[in-house]
Design a protein around this motif. Sequence first.
Motif, PDB file in Angstrom:
ATOM      1  N   ARG A  70       0.828  -1.211   0.000  1.00 15.39           N
ATOM      2  CA  ARG A  70       0.000   0.000   0.000  1.00 15.39           C
ATOM      3  C   ARG A  70       0.860   1.259   0.000  1.00 15.39           C
ATOM      4  O   ARG A  70       0.498   2.274  -0.599  1.00 15.39           O
ATOM      5  CB  ARG A  70      -0.940  -0.003   1.214  1.00 15.39           C
TER       6      ARG A  70
ATOM      7  N   LEU B 162      -4.429   7.732  -3.281  1.00 19.66           N
ATOM      8  CA  LEU B 162      -4.968   6.849  -2.246  1.00 19.66           C
ATOM      9  C   LEU B 162      -5.823   7.630  -1.259  1.00 19.66           C
ATOM     10  O   LEU B 162      -5.458   8.718  -0.819  1.00 19.66           O
ATOM     11  CB  LEU B 162      -3.808   6.186  -1.509  1.00 19.66           C
TER      12      LEU B 162
ATOM     13  N   GLU C 121      -7.681   6.920   2.481  1.00 16.06           N
ATOM     14  CA  GLU C 121      -7.733   5.975   3.588  1.00 16.06           C
ATOM     15  C   GLU C 121      -8.817   6.379   4.577  1.00 16.06           C
ATOM     16  O   GLU C 121      -8.909   7.541   4.980  1.00 16.06           O
ATOM     17  CB  GLU C 121      -6.367   5.898   4.282  1.00 16.06           C
TER      18      GLU C 121
ATOM     19  N   ALA D  29      -8.584   1.205   2.511  1.00 14.14           N
ATOM     20  CA  ALA D  29      -7.864   2.018   1.537  1.00 14.14           C
ATOM     21  C   ALA D  29      -8.568   1.900   0.191  1.00 14.14           C
ATOM     22  O   ALA D  29      -8.996   0.818  -0.204  1.00 14.14           O
ATOM     23  CB  ALA D  29      -6.417   1.549   1.417  1.00 14.14           C
TER      24      ALA D  29
ATOM     25  N   LEU E  34      -7.923  -0.291  -4.466  1.00 14.82           N
ATOM     26  CA  LEU E  34      -7.092  -1.443  -4.123  1.00 14.82           C
ATOM     27  C   LEU E  34      -6.133  -1.798  -5.252  1.00 14.82           C
ATOM     28  O   LEU E  34      -5.537  -2.876  -5.241  1.00 14.82           O
ATOM     29  CB  LEU E  34      -7.981  -2.653  -3.809  1.00 14.82           C
TER      30      LEU E  34
ATOM     31  N   LEU F   6      -3.858  -4.780  -4.208  1.00 11.72           N
ATOM     32  CA  LEU F   6      -3.812  -5.044  -2.775  1.00 11.72           C
ATOM     33  C   LEU F   6      -4.843  -6.107  -2.421  1.00 11.72           C
ATOM     34  O   LEU F   6      -5.951  -6.124  -2.963  1.00 11.72           O
ATOM     35  CB  LEU F   6      -4.124  -3.774  -1.978  1.00 11.72           C
TER      36      LEU F   6
ATOM     37  N   GLY G 136      -5.066  -3.815   2.369  1.00  9.25           N
ATOM     38  CA  GLY G 136      -6.082  -2.865   1.910  1.00  9.25           C
ATOM     39  C   GLY G 136      -7.170  -2.562   2.898  1.00  9.25           C
ATOM     40  O   GLY G 136      -7.897  -1.566   2.742  1.00  9.25           O
TER      41      GLY G 136
END
Length: 390
Positions: A166, A174, A176, A273, A276, A283, A288
């Motif tokens: 990640r 990304l 999160e 996250a 992916l 991920l 993930g």
Amino acid sequence: MKTKVGIIGAGPSGLLLSQILHLAGIDSVVLERKSRDYVLSRIRAGVLEQGLADMLRAAEVGKRMDAEGLVHEGVNLAFDGRLERLDLAGLTGGKTVMVYGQTEVTHDLYEARDAMGGTVIHEADDVTPHGLDTDRPYLTWTKGGEAFRVDCDFVAACDGFHGVGRQSIPKDRLVEHEKVYPFGWLGVLSRTRPVDHELIYANHERGFALCSMRSDVLSRYYVQVPLDTDIGQWSDDRFWEELKRRLPQEVAARLETGPSIEKSIAPLRSFVAEPLSYGRLFLAGDAGHIVPPTGAKGLNLAASDVHYLSRALIAHYHEGDESALRAYSEKALRRIWKAERFSWSMTMLLHRFPAEGSFGQRIQHAELDYLFGSKAAMTAMAENYVGLPY
């Protein structure tokens, strides 16, 4: 060295992905930072959804699970001095869960990879993905002071929450999402007979408790504790006394106690996250997403990622179809968020939240009382517990 899929992480998700791809004629290399003994020493939960149990059988690693695993057709919830059973099989058309430790799943996968000549490289330090946004990605690592490289078509990061996978996605690509809960689980593993043949989740004014097992002679118990708890202050006697306080009297009376063979505190968090995938990186598992253990979804959610990713890779290599690879993140995330919702709801329902006071606890009990008076509510919980379809 060349391979089709470079897999980072030799936990159950990385090994299962490698096994499924091997059976489909797709070669892979698995890189693991720790030793094999270390990987197999990790103690994790072991409630397998129906879908994961079926996946293991299809991957030719289900023989020992079927021989030694414990099939559970129901689960119990304790509250207000009551003990109510949720009939999983009866409410879901016969679906069940399998109690079989994650360590055992990993052991079976290692044996299968050995038997098939799979490449799993342990003690691979400084694993680093390169060229993820190109059509020629590769992985580098060091071992024993020597540098290595493997060229691959795709990289699958099955390397956990703190892994490099990640972290290799640019920050501006990304998003999160995270929720950290203000408590943890103090867990004890003991060579004692389980207090019940099925799991018991307990909501109590002193805090949550869980009675589970690894086998007919190996039990796993948990109690909710503050995050700043000093495990050194918890003797075995103190743990057993506290657990008994949180269980209905008839359950506590038959609890078999004994020396702990493992004791630890696990914090609880929800984390996702998005996306992916990035270029040719995908991920899977804890890399993930993280779920609190209340709904027993961690390993199962990793398995659903492996299901979607393996099918997408097989479609690419066998049919030249990349549409499933492009859709992997979106498709996996739809199921992930449903599992996150269920794990969050179970956590909120069963744990003590001091800031909510007596009102919050009464609401929890009203929700539990409603649950066992409504077939629709029980069915919804049972469907989520045994696992939503892939």
